[in-house]
Design a protein around this motif. Structure first.
Motif, short mmCIF file in Angstrom:
data_model
loop_
_atom_site.label_atom_id
_atom_site.label_comp_id
_atom_site.label_asym_id
_atom_site.label_seq_id
_atom_site.Cartn_x
_atom_site.Cartn_y
_atom_site.Cartn_z
N THR A 1 0.85 -1.20 0.00
CA THR A 1 0.00 0.00 0.00
C THR A 1 0.89 1.25 0.00
O THR A 1 0.68 2.18 -0.78
CB THR A 1 -0.90 -0.01 1.26
N GLY B 1 -13.46 -0.55 5.73
CA GLY B 1 -12.28 -1.27 6.17
C GLY B 1 -11.41 -1.82 5.06
O GLY B 1 -10.46 -2.56 5.32
N LYS C 1 -8.96 2.44 2.31
CA LYS C 1 -8.93 3.73 1.62
C LYS C 1 -8.19 4.78 2.45
O LYS C 1 -7.28 5.47 1.97
CB LYS C 1 -10.37 4.19 1.31
N THR C 2 -8.60 4.91 3.72
CA THR C 2 -7.95 5.90 4.58
C THR C 2 -6.49 5.54 4.81
O THR C 2 -5.61 6.41 4.85
CB THR C 2 -8.70 6.00 5.93
N THR C 3 -6.22 4.25 4.97
CA THR C 3 -4.84 3.80 5.17
C THR C 3 -3.97 4.21 3.98
O THR C 3 -2.86 4.73 4.16
CB THR C 3 -4.81 2.27 5.36
N ASP D 1 -4.63 -8.93 5.44
CA ASP D 1 -3.60 -8.03 4.95
C ASP D 1 -3.56 -7.87 3.43
O ASP D 1 -3.01 -6.89 2.93
CB ASP D 1 -2.22 -8.51 5.41
N1 LIG Z 1 -2.64 -4.03 2.60
C1 LIG Z 1 -3.38 -3.23 3.33
N2 LIG Z 1 -3.71 -2.01 2.84
C2 LIG Z 1 -4.48 -1.18 3.56
N3 LIG Z 1 -4.97 -1.45 4.81
C3 LIG Z 1 -4.65 -2.64 5.34
C4 LIG Z 1 -3.86 -3.56 4.62
N4 LIG Z 1 -3.72 -4.65 5.40
C5 LIG Z 1 -4.39 -4.42 6.52
N5 LIG Z 1 -4.95 -3.22 6.51
C6 LIG Z 1 -5.77 -2.68 7.60
O1 LIG Z 1 -7.12 -2.57 7.16
C7 LIG Z 1 -7.74 -1.45 7.79
C8 LIG Z 1 -8.26 -0.52 6.74
O2 LIG Z 1 -8.98 0.51 7.38
P1 LIG Z 1 -9.27 1.90 6.67
O3 LIG Z 1 -9.81 2.81 7.71
O4 LIG Z 1 -8.09 2.34 5.88
O5 LIG Z 1 -10.44 1.47 5.66
P2 LIG Z 1 -11.39 2.41 4.79
O6 LIG Z 1 -11.46 1.78 3.45
O7 LIG Z 1 -10.95 3.82 4.86
O8 LIG Z 1 -12.79 2.23 5.53
P3 LIG Z 1 -14.02 3.24 5.66
O9 LIG Z 1 -14.91 2.97 4.47
O10 LIG Z 1 -14.66 2.84 6.95
O11 LIG Z 1 -13.51 4.64 5.65
C9 LIG Z 1 -6.67 -0.79 8.68
O12 LIG Z 1 -6.82 -1.28 9.98
C10 LIG Z 1 -5.37 -1.29 8.06
O13 LIG Z 1 -4.32 -1.33 8.98
#
Ligand SMILES: Nc1ncnc2c1ncn2[C@@H]1O[C@H](COP(=O)(O)OP(=O)(O)OP(=O)(O)O)[C@@H](O)[C@H]1O
Ligand SMILES: [Mg+2]
Length: 170
Positions: free
Chosen positions: A29, A54, A57-59, A149
């Motif tokens: 990522t 989850g 996206k935010t990550t 992951d």
């Molecule tokens: N390869 C990866 N890339 C991104 N996140 C990962 C990965 N593996 C594990 N994760 C975990 O998955 C979770 C992703 O959460 P995140 O808040 O980024 O999701 P999101 O898509 O923004 O959700 P939302 O729609 O609720 O905003 C985090 O806890 C992150 O550490």
């Protein structure tokens, strides 16, 4: 829902080029974030981020902001809809989360139209919730969680700068 006000081009903009990636973990990522951060085309781009709750996206946005030199705590924009940031060269970065966006008047009142018409990087989670207002993105990134992951990631370019970003991501 589709309506006369929402031509289909807004919901499914034409794809100029497409690529997919497999992320084994968050290191991958971060790798995409770093590759995009190094691309000049990113500066004024609009990137739409798709994927379930989850998905990551935010990550991804956090890795991108760090790669662009944003320091300090990075707040999630969920309640404010948008969090503005500044990169290390002073460039504007706007992180939108439209998850709770449901009032089109806010689009005008909060000045989102001006942000999308102006300079700076725009990143948007849950863009479908503002599809009647949002312009066509330069790049769409769709993240699908395969396991804790691993992620399957699709990148779609919808403009010249989107194509350049896709090349930088390869
Ligand atoms: N390869 C990866 N890339 C991104 N996140 C990962 C990965 N593996 C594990 N994760 C975990 O998955 C979770 C992703 O959460 P995140 O808040 O980024 O999701 P999101 O898509 O923004 O959700 P939302 O729609 O609720 O905003 C985090 O806890 C992150 O550490
Ligand atoms: Mg999020």
């Amino acid at each position: 829902m589709s309506s006369d006000n929402h031509p289909s081009i807004v919901e499914t903009p034409p794809v100029r080029a497409q690529a997919s990636q497999h992320w084994r973990d968050e290191e991958d990522t971060a790798r995409l974030a770093q590759a995009l951060a190094a691309a000049p085309a990113l500066r004024d781009a609009f990137i739409a981020l798709h994927g379930d709750l989850g998905a990551g996206k935010t990550t991804f946005v956090r890795h991108l902001l760090r790669a662009l030199g944003v320091t300090g705590r990075i707040k999630s924009p969920t309640y404010a809809v948008v969090e503005p940031h500044q990169g290390r060269e002073g460039q504007a970065i706007f992180h939108f989360d439209f998850y709770r966006f449901n009032d089109p008047r806010e689009w005008e009142d909060a000045g989102f139209r001006d942000i999308f018409a102006g300079a700076g990087l725009k990143l948007a989670e849950w863009p479908a919730n503002a599809r009647g207002q949002l312009p066509v993105p330069d790049l769409s990134i769709t993240i699908d969680a395969m396991s804790d992951d691993t992620r399957h990631v699709t990148l779609q370019a919808h403009s010249d700068s989107g194509v350049r970003l896709l090349q930088a991501a390869a």
